[in-house]
Motif scaffolding. Structure first.
Motif, PDB file in Angstrom:
ATOM      1  N   HIS A 268      -2.323 -12.331  -3.796  1.00  0.00           N
ATOM      2  CA  HIS A 268      -1.013 -11.963  -3.263  1.00  0.00           C
ATOM      3  C   HIS A 268      -0.282 -13.175  -2.693  1.00  0.00           C
ATOM      4  O   HIS A 268      -0.039 -13.248  -1.490  1.00  0.00           O
TER       5      HIS A 268
ATOM      6  N   ASP B 108       2.672  -9.397  -5.782  1.00  0.00           N
ATOM      7  CA  ASP B 108       1.485  -8.803  -6.375  1.00  0.00           C
ATOM      8  C   ASP B 108       1.770  -8.476  -7.838  1.00  0.00           C
ATOM      9  O   ASP B 108       2.700  -7.742  -8.136  1.00  0.00           O
TER      10      ASP B 108
ATOM     11  N   HIS C 144      -0.595   0.872  -4.877  1.00  0.00           N
ATOM     12  CA  HIS C 144      -1.868   0.725  -4.179  1.00  0.00           C
ATOM     13  C   HIS C 144      -1.599   0.145  -2.798  1.00  0.00           C
ATOM     14  O   HIS C 144      -0.523  -0.367  -2.538  1.00  0.00           O
TER      15      HIS C 144
ATOM     16  N   HIS D 217      -2.675  -2.065   0.868  1.00  0.00           N
ATOM     17  CA  HIS D 217      -3.127  -3.424   1.195  1.00  0.00           C
ATOM     18  C   HIS D 217      -3.683  -3.527   2.598  1.00  0.00           C
ATOM     19  O   HIS D 217      -3.214  -2.847   3.511  1.00  0.00           O
TER      20      HIS D 217
ATOM     21  N   ASP E 146      -6.643  -5.790  -1.700  1.00  0.00           N
ATOM     22  CA  ASP E 146      -6.259  -4.500  -2.265  1.00  0.00           C
ATOM     23  C   ASP E 146      -7.179  -3.420  -1.723  1.00  0.00           C
ATOM     24  O   ASP E 146      -8.378  -3.619  -1.615  1.00  0.00           O
TER      25      ASP E 146
END
Ligand SMILES: [Zn+2]
Ligand SMILES: [Zn+2]
Length: 131
Positions: free
Chosen positions: A18, A66, A72, A74, A85
């Protein structure tokens, strides 16, 4: 697709760190010395709008990106400053509706200390004989 956008996508592909704009710029500069941070930022915004990447504001001081466009969550480690993740199923992301509102993006941020850092401090304590 422009060369800049391709270069940015190529760097982000499979990247699970990231990275922030500065980090992407620092890495791409070696290979593409003519790229500027502003062009990279513009490319990132285009990729975000087309849904190819996600923008994260989990770190208050900088925006991170990302390459995984799927919803999703974090986790941000306050010790090592890593963004990880989190693989938990989210009912809102699956249904895409909440209280009659259409959800287009789901991002939850968790803050704390990652399991790696927790192990590290535990070991340090053991060596120091505190426990
Ligand atoms: Zn950590
Ligand atoms: Zn992620």
């Amino acid at each position: 697709m422009t060369l800049q956008r391709l270069a940015v996508l190529e760097f982000l592909e499979g990247n699970t760190n990231h990275p922030s704009v500065e980090e992407i710029y620092r890495n791409l500069k070696k290979k593409y010395p003519t790229l500027s941070q502003a062009t990279i930022y513009t490319s990132l915004q285009v990729l975000r709008k087309t849904g190819e990447i996600q923008e994260l504001s989990i770190r208050k001081e900088k925006t991170c990106f990302d390459p995984n466009p799927k919803p999703h969550h974090h986790f941000y480690c306050q010790e090592c400053k890593k963004i990880l993740d989190i693989e938990i199923s989210c009912p809102v992301a699956e249904k895409q509706w909440v209280d009659g509102h259409k959800v287009k993006e789901v991002q939850a941020y968790f803050y704390g200390i990652c399991n790696y850092c927790l192990k590290k401090t535990k070991n340090k304590r053991r060596i120091g004989g505190i426990t």
